[in-house]
Motif scaffolding. Structure first.
Motif, PDB file in Angstrom:
ATOM      1  N   GLN A 228       0.818  -1.220  -0.017  1.00  0.00           N
ATOM      2  CA  GLN A 228       0.111  -0.123  -0.060  1.00  0.00           C
ATOM      3  C   GLN A 228       0.965   1.253   0.152  1.00  0.00           C
ATOM      4  O   GLN A 228       0.535   2.078  -1.039  1.00  0.00           O
ATOM      5  CB  GLN A 228      -0.883   0.006   1.263  1.00  0.00           C
ATOM      6  N   PRO A 229       1.808   1.507   1.031  1.00  0.00           N
ATOM      7  CA  PRO A 229       2.459   2.762   0.893  1.00  0.00           C
ATOM      8  C   PRO A 229       3.467   2.850  -0.199  1.00  0.00           C
ATOM      9  O   PRO A 229       3.648   4.047  -0.844  1.00  0.00           O
ATOM     10  CB  PRO A 229       3.436   2.664   2.334  1.00  0.00           C
ATOM     11  N   ILE A 230       3.822   1.768  -0.981  1.00  0.00           N
ATOM     12  CA  ILE A 230       4.542   1.817  -2.137  1.00  0.00           C
ATOM     13  C   ILE A 230       3.686   2.106  -3.163  1.00  0.00           C
ATOM     14  O   ILE A 230       4.061   3.024  -4.168  1.00  0.00           O
ATOM     15  CB  ILE A 230       5.475   0.382  -2.387  1.00  0.00           C
ATOM     16  N   LEU A 231       2.538   1.825  -3.555  1.00  0.00           N
ATOM     17  CA  LEU A 231       1.590   2.107  -4.567  1.00  0.00           C
ATOM     18  C   LEU A 231       1.241   3.870  -4.318  1.00  0.00           C
ATOM     19  O   LEU A 231       1.133   4.367  -5.235  1.00  0.00           O
ATOM     20  CB  LEU A 231       0.484   1.250  -4.415  1.00  0.00           C
ATOM     21  N   VAL A 232       1.036   3.999  -3.020  1.00  0.00           N
ATOM     22  CA  VAL A 232       0.774   5.623  -3.006  1.00  0.00           C
ATOM     23  C   VAL A 232       1.978   6.337  -3.255  1.00  0.00           C
ATOM     24  O   VAL A 232       1.722   7.299  -3.844  1.00  0.00           O
ATOM     25  CB  VAL A 232       0.405   5.896  -1.406  1.00  0.00           C
ATOM     26  N   TYR A 233       3.126   6.131  -2.914  1.00  0.00           N
ATOM     27  CA  TYR A 233       4.397   6.607  -3.309  1.00  0.00           C
ATOM     28  C   TYR A 233       4.440   6.741  -4.642  1.00  0.00           C
ATOM     29  O   TYR A 233       4.813   7.597  -5.405  1.00  0.00           O
ATOM     30  CB  TYR A 233       5.544   5.989  -2.687  1.00  0.00           C
ATOM     31  N   MET A 234       4.133   5.876  -5.537  1.00  0.00           N
ATOM     32  CA  MET A 234       4.227   5.588  -6.851  1.00  0.00           C
ATOM     33  C   MET A 234       3.176   6.432  -7.599  1.00  0.00           C
ATOM     34  O   MET A 234       3.339   6.916  -8.672  1.00  0.00           O
ATOM     35  CB  MET A 234       4.109   4.262  -7.282  1.00  0.00           C
TER      36      MET A 234
END
Length: 393
Positions: free
Chosen positions: A49-55
């Motif tokens: 989740q936080p990786i996708l938000v960052y992307m």
């Protein structure tokens, strides 16, 4: 003859979990394996989740409205719940109450109205998830979210009357130490956002970010288990339906403030945001199974495992450095997990302490038993052979 004291328990005490307690006794090995798969799936989804938000960020900003993403996530959850409810209804046994009848739906809606509370809190929390990304990198956001465990434990103790052993409280304290070790010098000096020093802004959002979802999780578990006999998919229809309504109202509020041009729900979305929507929807569905059939503490600890995945993935994809503080913090967190779930840390059953609880005994029978115990007499012989009458009560 030793007299075993009786503890009379109010019929309203912990009634929400009676059906759940009976369910736990019948848990089979296949169900335990399913729980393991749920934990593994939750770790992967929460870690992504936080990786996708960052992307999804472009030049450090979001080109889309976080409210629109949250609304689409809730809509996807409702759609999934409806599909699964239809599937469950088609495989009902003869004689069971039909799930798709109007009377069943109306009665379930009345009984599960409490789900509106966690739905509102989740709507607030989902927006805060995007705000937190402006202050911290993905691994740090994941570690900060673990602070919720202690808040959840306190809420469980007072709201759901759950008991924790001293070892388990120490494990939770150890978890906070691990998080604190990871947070040492995790923010660049001199960074600021929204006109506030990063320390002030970050701590304010962290306080809200920790408290709001903790309350949402506990109220969600309470609402789910208080209506344990209701289909989980029907409960999800209500929970995520409320969530979609709250997020849509927030979108309408944005339209009033910014004008009709901001009503485009699909504006600014990309492949990364579509993956983010799918990920969050799947994560929410898994969470409902945790709250219904397991508990909130297990859910949060399973999310903690995702910290390793998030840290390694963010380092590989975005070049974030895995510091020695992060590695030490992770080690302490895993020690905390082992200590909390160790058999030695479990609270001893009250029967082992010489106390027998009468939970499902009618009130009149409890009253008779209490009177009989208060007038119980025994006779003992003195050294001289005389009978001495002793009363207990």
């Amino acid at each position: 003859m030793q007299c075993v004291p009786f503890k009379l328990v109010s019929p309203n005490s912990r009634t929400y979990s009676k059906a759940y307690d009976r369910h736990k006794i019948r848990v089979s090995s296949k169900q335990r394996a399913l729980n393991v798969l749920l934990v593994v799936g939750d770790c992967v989804l929460v870690g992504l989740q936080p990786i996708l938000v960052y992307m999804s960020k472009v030049d450090g900003k979001f080109n889309f409205s976080p409210l629109s993403v949250n609304f689409l996530i809730e809509a996807a959850k409702v759609l999934f719940a409806i599909v699964m409810l239809l599937f469950q209804a088609r495989h009902q046994k003869v004689g069971e109450k039909p799930l798709l009848s109007i009377s069943t739906f109306v009665q379930a809606a009345r009984n599960n109205v409490l789900l509106a509370v966690p739905a509102l809190l989740y709507a607030i929390n989902n927006y805060l998830k995007f705000i937190m990304q402006l202050y911290f990198n993905p691994a740090t956001v994941k570690m900060l979210s673990n602070l919720k465990v202690l808040v959840i434990a306190v809420l469980l103790k007072f709201i759901m009357r759950r008991r924790f052993s001293i070892i388990q409280w120490e494990a939770l304290a150890l978890l906070l130490i691990g998080i604190s070790v990871n947070q040492l010098r995790s923010l660049p000096e001199g960074t600021s956002a929204m006109g506030l020093p990063v320390a002030t802004g970050a701590y304010i959002y962290t306080l809200i970010f920790v408290t709001v979802p903790s309350m949402a999780s506990v109220f969600n578990e309470y609402a789910m288990k208080s209506q344990y006999d209701t289909s989980i998919y029907l409960q999800n229809v209500f929970l995520y339906g409320y969530g979609a309504i709250f997020n849509f109202l927030a979108i309408l509020g944005t339209v009033v403030v910014k004008g009709p041009s901001s009503f485009n729900i699909l504006e600014g979305h990309s492949k990364a945001t579509m993956l983010l929507i799918f990920n969050n929807a799947a994560q929410g569905i898994l969470s409902s199974f945790f709250f219904k059939y397991a508990d909130t503490i297990l859910k949060k600890y399973s999310s903690t495992v995702a910290t390793i995945f998030t840290g390694i993935a963010s380092a590989a994809l975005f070049g974030h450095t895995l510091t020695i503080n992060f590695m030490l913090g992770i080690s302490i967190v895993f020690i905390s997990m082992h200590q909390f779930f160790s058999p030695l840390a479990k609270v001893k059953d009250e029967q082992q302490n010489g106390i027998t609880e009468l939970r499902d005994v009618p009130e009149k029978l409890k009253y008779v038993l209490s009177l009989s115990l208060s007038h119980t007499h025994t006779h003992t012989l003195t050294p001289s052979g005389q009978s001495v009458r002793n009363s207990f009560g």
